[in-house]
Design an enzyme around this catalytic site. Sequence first.
Site, PDB file in Angstrom:
ATOM      1  CG  ASP A 150      -1.902  -1.195   1.155  1.00  0.00           C
ATOM      2  OD1 ASP A 150      -2.311  -1.566   0.045  1.00  0.00           O
ATOM      3  OD2 ASP A 150      -2.201  -1.769   2.218  1.00  0.00           O
ATOM      4  CG  HIS A 177      -3.760  -5.248   2.670  1.00  0.00           C
ATOM      5  ND1 HIS A 177      -3.092  -4.391   1.825  1.00  0.00           N
ATOM      6  CD2 HIS A 177      -3.868  -6.418   1.998  1.00  0.00           C
ATOM      7  CE1 HIS A 177      -2.800  -5.029   0.705  1.00  0.00           C
ATOM      8  NE2 HIS A 177      -3.265  -6.257   0.778  1.00  0.00           N
TER       9      HIS A 177
HETATM   10  P1  NAI Z   1      -0.970 -18.437  -5.818  1.00  0.00           P
HETATM   11  O1  NAI Z   1      -2.211 -19.257  -5.946  1.00  0.00           O
HETATM   12  O2  NAI Z   1      -0.194 -18.150  -7.040  1.00  0.00           O
HETATM   13  O3  NAI Z   1       0.014 -19.123  -4.765  1.00  0.00           O
HETATM   14  C1  NAI Z   1      -0.415 -19.620  -3.544  1.00  0.00           C
HETATM   15  C2  NAI Z   1       0.462 -20.781  -3.160  1.00  0.00           C
HETATM   16  O4  NAI Z   1       0.028 -21.227  -1.874  1.00  0.00           O
HETATM   17  C3  NAI Z   1       0.374 -21.978  -4.122  1.00  0.00           C
HETATM   18  O5  NAI Z   1       1.658 -22.376  -4.543  1.00  0.00           O
HETATM   19  C4  NAI Z   1      -0.294 -23.049  -3.288  1.00  0.00           C
HETATM   20  O6  NAI Z   1       0.134 -24.361  -3.600  1.00  0.00           O
HETATM   21  C5  NAI Z   1       0.147 -22.639  -1.888  1.00  0.00           C
HETATM   22  N1  NAI Z   1      -0.662 -23.232  -0.826  1.00  0.00           N
HETATM   23  C6  NAI Z   1      -1.995 -23.487  -0.806  1.00  0.00           C
HETATM   24  N2  NAI Z   1      -2.326 -24.096   0.350  1.00  0.00           N
HETATM   25  C7  NAI Z   1      -1.187 -24.224   1.063  1.00  0.00           C
HETATM   26  C8  NAI Z   1      -0.885 -24.774   2.319  1.00  0.00           C
HETATM   27  N3  NAI Z   1      -1.823 -25.333   3.089  1.00  0.00           N
HETATM   28  N4  NAI Z   1       0.394 -24.716   2.747  1.00  0.00           N
HETATM   29  C9  NAI Z   1       1.357 -24.140   1.971  1.00  0.00           C
HETATM   30  N5  NAI Z   1       1.126 -23.623   0.774  1.00  0.00           N
HETATM   31  C10 NAI Z   1      -0.131 -23.671   0.319  1.00  0.00           C
HETATM   32  O7  NAI Z   1      -1.398 -17.082  -5.085  1.00  0.00           O
HETATM   33  P2  NAI Z   1      -0.562 -15.701  -4.994  1.00  0.00           P
HETATM   34  O8  NAI Z   1      -0.920 -14.840  -6.128  1.00  0.00           O
HETATM   35  O9  NAI Z   1       0.856 -16.027  -4.740  1.00  0.00           O
HETATM   36  O10 NAI Z   1      -1.236 -15.032  -3.687  1.00  0.00           O
HETATM   37  C11 NAI Z   1      -1.071 -15.617  -2.414  1.00  0.00           C
HETATM   38  C12 NAI Z   1      -1.850 -14.840  -1.361  1.00  0.00           C
HETATM   39  O11 NAI Z   1      -1.323 -13.521  -1.212  1.00  0.00           O
HETATM   40  C13 NAI Z   1      -3.339 -14.648  -1.704  1.00  0.00           C
HETATM   41  O12 NAI Z   1      -4.109 -14.871  -0.559  1.00  0.00           O
HETATM   42  C14 NAI Z   1      -3.418 -13.192  -2.121  1.00  0.00           C
HETATM   43  O13 NAI Z   1      -4.697 -12.650  -1.941  1.00  0.00           O
HETATM   44  C15 NAI Z   1      -2.396 -12.586  -1.191  1.00  0.00           C
HETATM   45  N6  NAI Z   1      -1.916 -11.251  -1.577  1.00  0.00           N
HETATM   46  C16 NAI Z   1      -1.598 -10.379  -0.581  1.00  0.00           C
HETATM   47  C17 NAI Z   1      -1.151  -9.104  -0.844  1.00  0.00           C
HETATM   48  C18 NAI Z   1      -0.799  -8.183   0.282  1.00  0.00           C
HETATM   49  O14 NAI Z   1      -0.557  -6.993   0.006  1.00  0.00           O
HETATM   50  N7  NAI Z   1      -0.716  -8.633   1.513  1.00  0.00           N
HETATM   51  C19 NAI Z   1      -1.023  -8.628  -2.235  1.00  0.00           C
HETATM   52  C20 NAI Z   1      -1.318  -9.625  -3.215  1.00  0.00           C
HETATM   53  C21 NAI Z   1      -1.765 -10.880  -2.890  1.00  0.00           C
END
Ligand code: NAI
Length: 329
Positions: A150, A177
């Site tokens: 942010d 957030h």
């Molecule tokens: P993605 O789907 O590409 O990756 C998520 C990963 O988590 C996958 O490799 C999956 O296998 C793994 N995963 C699922 N269950 C799991 C478990 N029990 N243990 C370990 N790994 C597990 O998703 P992406 O794009 O990487 O986003 C991840 C998270 O980050 C989402 O919740 C998204 O909303 C959040 N996010 C947060 C932001 C922030 O500013 N804090 C900004 C952008 C995204």
Amino acid sequence: MVSVAVLGAAGGIGQSLSLLLKLNQAISRLSLYDIVGIPGVATDISHINTNSAVEYHIGQAQLDAALRGIDIVVIPAGVPRKPGMTRDDLFNINASIIRELIEAVADHCPSALLAIISNPVNSTVPIAAEVLKARGVYDPRRLFGVTTLDVVRAARFVRDIRPNIDTSVYIPVVGGHSGNTIVPLLSLAEPQLDLAQEEIEDLVHRIQYGGDEVVKAKNGAGSATLSMAYAAARFIESLIQSFESDSIIVEPALVDLAADTQGAKQIKTLGADGLAFFAVPVVLGKVGIKRIAPLRGEPSLLERKGIEIAAAALKVNIDKGITYVIKKS
Ligand code: NAI
């Protein structure tokens, strides 16, 4: 030298973040964990000739090995948004993932600093706090919801309309957030910004909903991953620097205000009274949060109104997280 674990390291954020952390020479051990796809990612990254030894762990049975001896745990595990979804729509899936991972953190590296990226951060951070409390290992100074993106967006978006402003401009962003819980305090920017009312309103909206621009542009393929990985790598770098130096390092994060009850007073008087968690700039130290950094000035009337609106929405998100853990236990 520091050991860092990335949980969810094979995902969109996880892969780019792991790459950036591999470039950090202060990290000696990089522990990459996921439930799928991690051997390939980790083997690939492990060939880069920087300091850290890279290891991988796959599936719940290997979670203990991924976490033992770790100093900093960063969690981007979970599902991201698709067009039309809010971060809160992710709650059902991501809440259980966070709960499972934090239980393992409590068992295997309870003194680690914890940086939670998984959305909805407004709820996943309270979930983590409750799980750690239930296991008797909670220290609010060590828990962070990563909101760095942010402030990164705020600095970049200001530059989009004022090309002469340095990208290092500091714009505090408080609240939470997601959507209207994100409250950029443009009036407290350093150096000061000269913006017309209409520009302020447009900027506030763009910073609050910047994530939607990415979700829309990716058209079903997820949300911010590259800019998020950059933001998280910067946050982890700051945590590491605070281990190693006495200089004052300030980063924003969604934190438990109990981490610094004295410092929280100023924040509460702004309209956040009654809230246990809030995104604020914090001064980092050897054990995590040293103190909440005071805001340098009074937010404008519009910003105070924004904080009130944010506080009401944030309270619902926080309560949802806490209730989730209490109901399950
Ligand atoms: P993605 O789907 O590409 O990756 C998520 C990963 O988590 C996958 O490799 C999956 O296998 C793994 N995963 C699922 N269950 C799991 C478990 N029990 N243990 C370990 N790994 C597990 O998703 P992406 O794009 O990487 O986003 C991840 C998270 O980050 C989402 O919740 C998204 O909303 C959040 N996010 C947060 C932001 C922030 O500013 N804090 C900004 C952008 C995204």
